[in-house]
Design an enzyme around this catalytic site. Structure first.
Site, PDB file in Angstrom:
ATOM      1  N   ASN A 209       0.851  -1.203   0.000  1.00 26.49           N
ATOM      2  CA  ASN A 209       0.000   0.000   0.000  1.00 26.49           C
ATOM      3  C   ASN A 209       0.880   1.244   0.000  1.00 26.49           C
ATOM      4  O   ASN A 209       2.104   1.162  -0.005  1.00 26.49           O
ATOM      5  CB  ASN A 209      -0.954  -0.036   1.193  1.00 26.49           C
ATOM      6  CG  ASN A 209      -0.203  -0.085   2.506  1.00 26.49           C
ATOM      7  OD1 ASN A 209       0.511   0.844   2.864  1.00 26.49           O
ATOM      8  ND2 ASN A 209      -0.339  -1.202   3.215  1.00 26.49           N
ATOM      9  N   ASP A 278      -4.267  -6.385   5.326  1.00 17.52           N
ATOM     10  CA  ASP A 278      -5.271  -7.232   5.971  1.00 17.52           C
ATOM     11  C   ASP A 278      -5.189  -8.673   5.469  1.00 17.52           C
ATOM     12  O   ASP A 278      -5.514  -9.607   6.183  1.00 17.52           O
ATOM     13  CB  ASP A 278      -6.679  -6.676   5.679  1.00 17.52           C
ATOM     14  CG  ASP A 278      -6.895  -5.340   6.381  1.00 17.52           C
ATOM     15  OD1 ASP A 278      -6.377  -5.186   7.500  1.00 17.52           O
ATOM     16  OD2 ASP A 278      -7.547  -4.455   5.801  1.00 17.52           O
ATOM     17  N   LYS A 288       8.998 -17.205 -10.240  1.00 14.28           N
ATOM     18  CA  LYS A 288       8.190 -16.114 -10.794  1.00 14.28           C
ATOM     19  C   LYS A 288       7.010 -16.691 -11.597  1.00 14.28           C
ATOM     20  O   LYS A 288       7.217 -17.583 -12.429  1.00 14.28           O
ATOM     21  CB  LYS A 288       9.073 -15.243 -11.701  1.00 14.28           C
ATOM     22  CG  LYS A 288       8.363 -14.030 -12.207  1.00 14.28           C
ATOM     23  CD  LYS A 288       9.267 -13.189 -13.086  1.00 14.28           C
ATOM     24  CE  LYS A 288       8.431 -12.142 -13.800  1.00 14.28           C
ATOM     25  NZ  LYS A 288       9.108 -11.566 -14.936  1.00 14.28           N
ATOM     26  N   ASP A 306      -4.417  -9.633  13.345  1.00 17.60           N
ATOM     27  CA  ASP A 306      -4.414  -8.238  13.765  1.00 17.60           C
ATOM     28  C   ASP A 306      -3.375  -8.075  14.879  1.00 17.60           C
ATOM     29  O   ASP A 306      -3.524  -8.640  15.967  1.00 17.60           O
ATOM     30  CB  ASP A 306      -5.817  -7.839  14.257  1.00 17.60           C
ATOM     31  CG  ASP A 306      -5.933  -6.333  14.406  1.00 17.60           C
ATOM     32  OD1 ASP A 306      -5.085  -5.745  15.104  1.00 17.60           O
ATOM     33  OD2 ASP A 306      -6.858  -5.765  13.824  1.00 17.60           O
ATOM     34  N   PHE A 323      -4.278   3.261  14.970  1.00 17.14           N
ATOM     35  CA  PHE A 323      -4.620   4.319  14.023  1.00 17.14           C
ATOM     36  C   PHE A 323      -5.743   3.807  13.127  1.00 17.14           C
ATOM     37  O   PHE A 323      -5.833   2.610  12.873  1.00 17.14           O
ATOM     38  CB  PHE A 323      -3.405   4.682  13.149  1.00 17.14           C
ATOM     39  CG  PHE A 323      -2.608   5.827  13.721  1.00 17.14           C
ATOM     40  CD1 PHE A 323      -1.952   5.690  14.926  1.00 17.14           C
ATOM     41  CD2 PHE A 323      -2.540   7.046  13.049  1.00 17.14           C
ATOM     42  CE1 PHE A 323      -1.233   6.744  15.468  1.00 17.14           C
ATOM     43  CE2 PHE A 323      -1.824   8.107  13.582  1.00 17.14           C
ATOM     44  CZ  PHE A 323      -1.169   7.960  14.787  1.00 17.14           C
ATOM     45  N   LYS A 337     -14.161   0.639  16.115  1.00 18.70           N
ATOM     46  CA  LYS A 337     -12.919  -0.121  15.880  1.00 18.70           C
ATOM     47  C   LYS A 337     -12.111  -0.250  17.161  1.00 18.70           C
ATOM     48  O   LYS A 337     -11.538  -1.293  17.454  1.00 18.70           O
ATOM     49  CB  LYS A 337     -12.100   0.590  14.788  1.00 18.70           C
ATOM     50  CG  LYS A 337     -10.915  -0.189  14.316  1.00 18.70           C
ATOM     51  CD  LYS A 337     -10.268   0.421  13.080  1.00 18.70           C
ATOM     52  CE  LYS A 337     -11.104   0.189  11.832  1.00 18.70           C
ATOM     53  NZ  LYS A 337     -10.448   0.695  10.631  1.00 18.70           N
ATOM     54  N   LYS A 341     -11.198  -3.936  18.734  1.00 18.74           N
ATOM     55  CA  LYS A 341      -9.822  -4.405  18.877  1.00 18.74           C
ATOM     56  C   LYS A 341      -9.395  -4.487  20.343  1.00 18.74           C
ATOM     57  O   LYS A 341      -8.322  -4.986  20.648  1.00 18.74           O
ATOM     58  CB  LYS A 341      -8.863  -3.463  18.126  1.00 18.74           C
ATOM     59  CG  LYS A 341      -8.988  -3.544  16.602  1.00 18.74           C
ATOM     60  CD  LYS A 341      -7.990  -2.631  15.910  1.00 18.74           C
ATOM     61  CE  LYS A 341      -8.234  -2.562  14.415  1.00 18.74           C
ATOM     62  NZ  LYS A 341      -7.283  -3.333  13.615  1.00 18.74           N
TER      63      LYS A 341
HETATM   64  O1  C5P Z   1      -8.616  -2.604  11.065  1.00 21.37           O
HETATM   65  P1  C5P Z   1      -7.722  -1.543  10.520  1.00 21.37           P
HETATM   66  O2  C5P Z   1      -6.674  -2.062   9.553  1.00 21.37           O
HETATM   67  O3  C5P Z   1      -8.435  -0.328   9.997  1.00 21.37           O
HETATM   68  O4  C5P Z   1      -6.934  -1.016  11.815  1.00 21.37           O
HETATM   69  C1  C5P Z   1      -5.892  -0.124  11.749  1.00 21.37           C
HETATM   70  C2  C5P Z   1      -5.062  -0.218  13.009  1.00 21.37           C
HETATM   71  O5  C5P Z   1      -4.811  -1.569  13.321  1.00 21.37           O
HETATM   72  C3  C5P Z   1      -3.709   0.414  12.853  1.00 21.37           C
HETATM   73  O6  C5P Z   1      -3.294   0.848  14.126  1.00 21.37           O
HETATM   74  C4  C5P Z   1      -2.854  -0.750  12.370  1.00 21.37           C
HETATM   75  O7  C5P Z   1      -1.480  -0.547  12.649  1.00 21.37           O
HETATM   76  C5  C5P Z   1      -3.433  -1.902  13.161  1.00 21.37           C
HETATM   77  N1  C5P Z   1      -3.390  -3.210  12.487  1.00 21.37           N
HETATM   78  C6  C5P Z   1      -2.604  -4.209  13.014  1.00 21.37           C
HETATM   79  N2  C5P Z   1      -2.585  -5.437  12.412  1.00 21.37           N
HETATM   80  C7  C5P Z   1      -3.322  -5.680  11.310  1.00 21.37           C
HETATM   81  C8  C5P Z   1      -4.134  -4.670  10.768  1.00 21.37           C
HETATM   82  C9  C5P Z   1      -4.150  -3.443  11.380  1.00 21.37           C
HETATM   83  O8  C5P Z   1      -1.904  -4.001  14.010  1.00 21.37           O
HETATM   84  N3  C5P Z   1      -3.267  -6.876  10.764  1.00 21.37           N
END
Ligand code: C5P
Length: 404
Positions: A209, A278, A288, A306, A323, A337, A341
């Protein structure tokens, strides 16, 4: 209140941005600081002394030869009274005077006579800012230990576009807080994640990204500046490691997860700024993938774990801050959120706003915790990082650090 009873001398010089100094007075008064406004003669052309007198509750000083005002508090006394001098806006002419030690009016005289730190918010036309003389003066002032905040780039009152806009009052407030009431994280361990992750598809391709890592790096830098023992777990990005920060470079979300979880238990604070993928390709091809090969146009995915939710689920978790970049109903989404979390706080930014975002040097956000929210208005990513560290220290670590 971090600025309670601090004496701040606010110098206003003759620039269009003088209206922003009125807002700064309000912010300083909200923190119960004492504010004495001092005008240069040309400041009167841009804002009235009546306005600033009404806001600050003190008559504006503007004249070195005013016998009545001098009898109440002489200019040397005033110079000694100040805990901090802020000059906003600071014109090219004012900067030139200060750089050369000239004292043609009350404000320049006070700046020479004070031992207090001096903060300047330059504001001028972009060509005046870029002029070699102004750049020389800015370098002299920085070398003399004056702190220059800004200028910002953008549209100017004169119709030009470029560097020279005065920074927003909130950014100045943050600088004032940092100087007069710096956050203290001494004795605390802080871990920050930053940047993107790369999810390999084959030896040469990956999913990733646009994250630049700038905000996360600035937060690690601000935590280290506050005295925290700071670790930065960074995905691939092109930024130098911040000073006094241990940087660990990782590539994939799985690498980041492992690096964070192996260190999380003894941290006081974990701030997840990274834009973690994600999903990852369910399979990573060893060779390749050839164009036209069977299944080459599809990429089956599987979810990544996560990371910050896993940290928050530890038996004795650190304070965890996440964030959230949202494009619609950002506050509602972020509140939900944070709860989902199980984290202590979340910083949300509205990435639909074109002035902020992944590659920008600026950001604007809201910090949300259980039972409270505070806005971190539009400012540089460094300044927002410092403001965030200040808020987190006050909210979660005030007692611990004051004991140490
Ligand atoms: O769910 P989302 O991706 O919007 O959440 C963003 C937050 O979760 C950010 O703080 C990001 O660093 C953290 N995050 C994480 N592990 C993931 C996805 C997001 O720690 N796999």
């Amino acid at each position: 209140m971090t600025l309670a009873r601090k004496n701040i001398l606010l110098g206003v010089t003759g620039g269009v941005a003088a209206y922003k100094s009125a807002i700064l007075v309000r912010h300083l008064l909200d923190e119960t600081a004492n504010v004495q406004v001092v005008f240069t003669p040309s400041a009167h052309e841009f804002i009235t002394a009546t306005t600033l007198q009404a806001l600050s509750g003190r008559p504006v000083r503007d004249d070195l030869w005013d016998r009545q005002a001098e009898a109440a508090m002489g200019h040397i006394e005033l110079a000694r009274w100040a805990d901090l001098v802020v000059v906003a806006p600071a014109t090219a002419h004012f900067m030139a005077c200060l750089a050369q030690g000239l004292a043609p009016n009350l404000l320049t005289t006070l700046c020479l006579a004070t031992d207090a730190p001096i903060v300047l918010a330059p504001a001028m036309n972009q060509a005046m800012w870029r002029a070699p003389a102004t750049q020389r003066n800015a370098a002299i002032l920085a070398g003399d230990g004056r702190r220059l905040i800004g200028p910002d780039e953008g549209d100017q009152a004169c119709g030009d576009t470029g560097p020279g806009r005065m920074v927003e009052p909130e950014e100045l407030l943050c600088a004032v807080r940092q100087i007069l009431a710096p956050p203290c994280m001494k004795g605390l361990k802080v871990l920050v994640t930053a940047g993107p992750t790369q999810e390999a598809l084959d030896p040469v391709r990956y999913l990733s990204n646009q994250s630049s890592g700038k905000q996360g790096y600035a937060i690690a830098q601000a935590a280290a500046a506050a005295g925290a023992q700071t670790t930065l777990i960074s995905g691939p990005c092109h930024l130098p490691a911040p000073t006094n920060v241990e940087r660990i470079q990782v590539v994939s979300a799985q690498d980041m997860h492992d690096a964070v979880l192996s260190r999380a238990a003894d941290q006081a604070l974990v701030v997840g700024v990274a834009a973690v993928a994600d999903y990852r390709p369910a399979q990573q091809a060893e060779q390749k993938i050839k164009k036209g090969a069977q299944g080459a146009a599809q990429i089956p995915l599987e979810p990544n774990q996560d990371i910050i939710a896993a940290v928050a689920a530890l038996p004795t978790p650190p304070i965890v801050v996440g964030f959230a970049a949202e494009t619609e109903r950002p506050l509602q989404q972020a509140r939900a959120k944070r709860q989902r979390k199980g984290i202590d706080a979340i910083v949300v930014n509205d990435v639909a706003n074109p002035r902020i975002g992944f590659n920008s040097n600026h950001n604007a956000a809201t910090l949300i915790w259980e039972g409270g929210e505070v806005e971190l208005p539009y400012q540089s990513k460094e300044s927002l990082a410092a403001a965030l560290i200040q808020h987190l220290t006050e909210r979660f670590f005030a007692q611990e650090t004051s004991r140490g």
